[in-house]
Structure formats: C-alpha cells, structure tokens
Design a protein around this motif. Structure first.
Motif, short mmCIF file in Angstrom:
data_model
loop_
_atom_site.label_atom_id
_atom_site.label_comp_id
_atom_site.label_asym_id
_atom_site.label_seq_id
_atom_site.Cartn_x
_atom_site.Cartn_y
_atom_site.Cartn_z
N THR A 158 0.85 -1.20 0.00
CA THR A 158 0.00 0.00 0.00
C THR A 158 0.88 1.24 0.00
O THR A 158 1.74 1.40 0.87
CB THR A 158 -0.93 0.01 1.22
N LEU A 159 0.67 2.12 -0.98
CA LEU A 159 1.55 3.27 -1.15
C LEU A 159 1.10 4.49 -0.36
O LEU A 159 1.91 5.28 0.10
CB LEU A 159 1.65 3.64 -2.64
N ASN A 160 -0.20 4.70 -0.24
CA ASN A 160 -0.72 5.90 0.42
C ASN A 160 -1.81 5.51 1.41
O ASN A 160 -2.98 5.83 1.23
CB ASN A 160 -1.28 6.89 -0.61
N SER A 161 -1.41 4.81 2.44
CA SER A 161 -2.39 4.30 3.40
C SER A 161 -2.87 5.41 4.32
O SER A 161 -2.21 6.44 4.50
CB SER A 161 -1.78 3.18 4.23
N SER A 162 -4.05 5.22 4.91
CA SER A 162 -4.57 6.16 5.90
C SER A 162 -3.65 6.16 7.12
O SER A 162 -3.08 5.14 7.50
CB SER A 162 -5.99 5.75 6.31
N GLN A 163 -3.52 7.34 7.74
CA GLN A 163 -2.62 7.49 8.88
C GLN A 163 -3.35 7.54 10.22
O GLN A 163 -2.72 7.44 11.27
CB GLN A 163 -1.80 8.77 8.71
N ALA A 181 -3.81 3.83 -3.48
CA ALA A 181 -4.64 4.82 -2.80
C ALA A 181 -5.27 4.19 -1.56
O ALA A 181 -5.44 2.97 -1.49
CB ALA A 181 -5.72 5.34 -3.74
N PRO A 182 -5.64 5.01 -0.58
CA PRO A 182 -6.25 4.48 0.65
C PRO A 182 -7.65 3.94 0.40
O PRO A 182 -8.32 4.31 -0.56
CB PRO A 182 -6.28 5.70 1.58
#
Length: 254
Positions: free
Chosen positions: A50-55, A141-142
C-alpha cells in the motif's frame, strides 16, 4: 593530492548522510520488506504493498499526518540543494540541475513524452510481474476517501517526484561524477538506488525502476535538466494514485 583526497572524503561522508536521511534508508527497509514478504506463505504473489495508506481513523488527524509526511519528506531535498549551493562553481543550483524555468516548453513537452515512454511499458511490466509471482499487489490509494484525498494524492505524487529526481538524479549523479566515476557507472549506481527502494513492491518493480533509472539518468547526463524528469514522474504517480482511487473498484470487478 592531500587536499583532493580530503575533499573527496568529505563529499563521500556528505553523500552517505543525505542518503541515510532519505532514499538510502528507504532502500534498506525495502529490502527487508521484500525478504519478509517473499518468505510469507504464498510468497510475493499473495502480498500487497500500500503506497498511500490512511494514517489515522479520524479524518482531521489523517489529513494532518498526510500533509506533515509530505512536507517533512522534502527536507532531504532542501538539504541536497543547500549542500550543492556551497560548491565553488559559477552556476546556481537551479541552472546547474536544470530546475529553473528557462525552458518551459522543452520541460513540459519532454516531461509528457517521458511519461508516455515509461508509463505504458511500466503497466505491462507490472502485469507480467504479477503473472510470474515476483510482484506484490500494489494498492496506490487508501481505502477511505475524503473530499481532500485527491489533492493530497497529487501532492504526494509531486513530493515523490521532487524527492527522487532531485536527490537520486540531480544531487547523487552530480556528486558521483565529482569523484571521477565513469558516466555509465554513475548512471548505474543511481539506477540501482532507485530500484532498491522500490523492492518492497516486489522484484518486478525493483527491476522496472532500475530500468527507469537508467533512462532518467542518461537523460540528465545528456541534457542536465531534472525538471522534465520531475514532471514525468509526477504524471506517472498522479495517474497511478488518482486513477486507482477513481477506477480501482471497476478494475477489480473486470
């Protein structure tokens, strides 16, 4: 001779520090991640990246963490530009690296051309890697999207492009050439670094990005302009991130 040796040693330490604070460290973590994923049951074929996971589970903090991550990721770029500005050369860093705006048409045109030349084969290479089981499933994307997700993904794409092209191509190649390395040794070393920090996605993306590094490195060697590479890389990531967010479900069902 002593002064030159001392200067080379200082610059070598400088390079290791810059890379250790940025993409060199990412390469080490990516290698460890690759080994971990490859030794899981099912191997790379059943793994995801996952490249842009939720934080964070709360929207406001997710947004804050995302923006802070993008901003702080650009600090090594500022450091690399500052260090190059300390060199005793007549050209400013912008002109030296080709980061100025003297040739907007050239930069935009070649940025778009490089995007097409790298992007289409890259998709095919990813598909082949998945088929051979040497590439993890990439999730750009998330899962949860908010009103600000697309703008933040675009900022993340720009951050990736600026960080990688300025540090790996502009800064690193300039420094390695200063050590007297041959052109193709410099290009190969920069390409190997680019491939290394993508290994968390699997062997396929590592090899694909190594090839991309060869192309981008040769381009910089011939033109001394990083800006078209930043444009091309930004377009690649925007299409991957936003395209997946908009059409990922449809692609999964097809």
């Amino acid at each position: 001779m002593t002064d030159r040796t001392g200067s080379d040693r200082r610059l070598a330490v400088e390079v290791w520090i810059v890379l250790g604070l940025s993409l060199g460290a990412s390469g080490v973590y990516a290698l460890v991640s690759l080994i971990r994923k490859a030794t899981e049951p099912g191997g790379l074929r059943d793994q995801t990246a996952t490249l842009n996971s939720s934080q964070d589970t709360r929207e406001v903090f997710d947004f804050v963490y995302q923006v802070l991550g993008i901003g702080f990721a650009l600090v090594p770029v500022a450091l690399a530009i500052y260090l190059l500005s300390q060199d005793r050369v007549k050209e400013g860093v912008g002109k030296r690296l080709g980061l100025d705006t003297r040739r907007p048409g050239f930069d935009l045109g070649w940025g778009a051309a490089l995007f097409l030349a790298i992007g289409v084969p890259g998709l095919a290479f990813y598909g082949l890697g998945r088929l051979l089981g040497i590439t993890a499933e990439i999730i750009p994307a998330p899962d949860i999207a908010y009103w600000w997700t697309v703008p933040v993904l675009i900022l993340a794409a720009m951050q990736n492009a600026i960080l990688e092209e300025v540090v790996v191509v502009g800064y690193l190649m300039t420094r390695l050439k200063g050590f007297g390395w041959s052109t193709w040794t410099v290009i190969g070393a920069a390409a190997a670094l680019r491939g290394s920090y993508h290994l968390y996605q699997g062997v396929g993306p590592g090899l694909g990005n190594f090839v991309m590094g060869l192309v981008f490195g040769y381009w910089f060697h011939r033109t001394r302009r990083v800006l078209p590479l930043v444009i091309a890389h930004t377009l690649l990531d925007v299409v991957a991130f936003v395209g997946y967010l908009l059409f990922g479900d449809a692609l999964a069902l097809s």
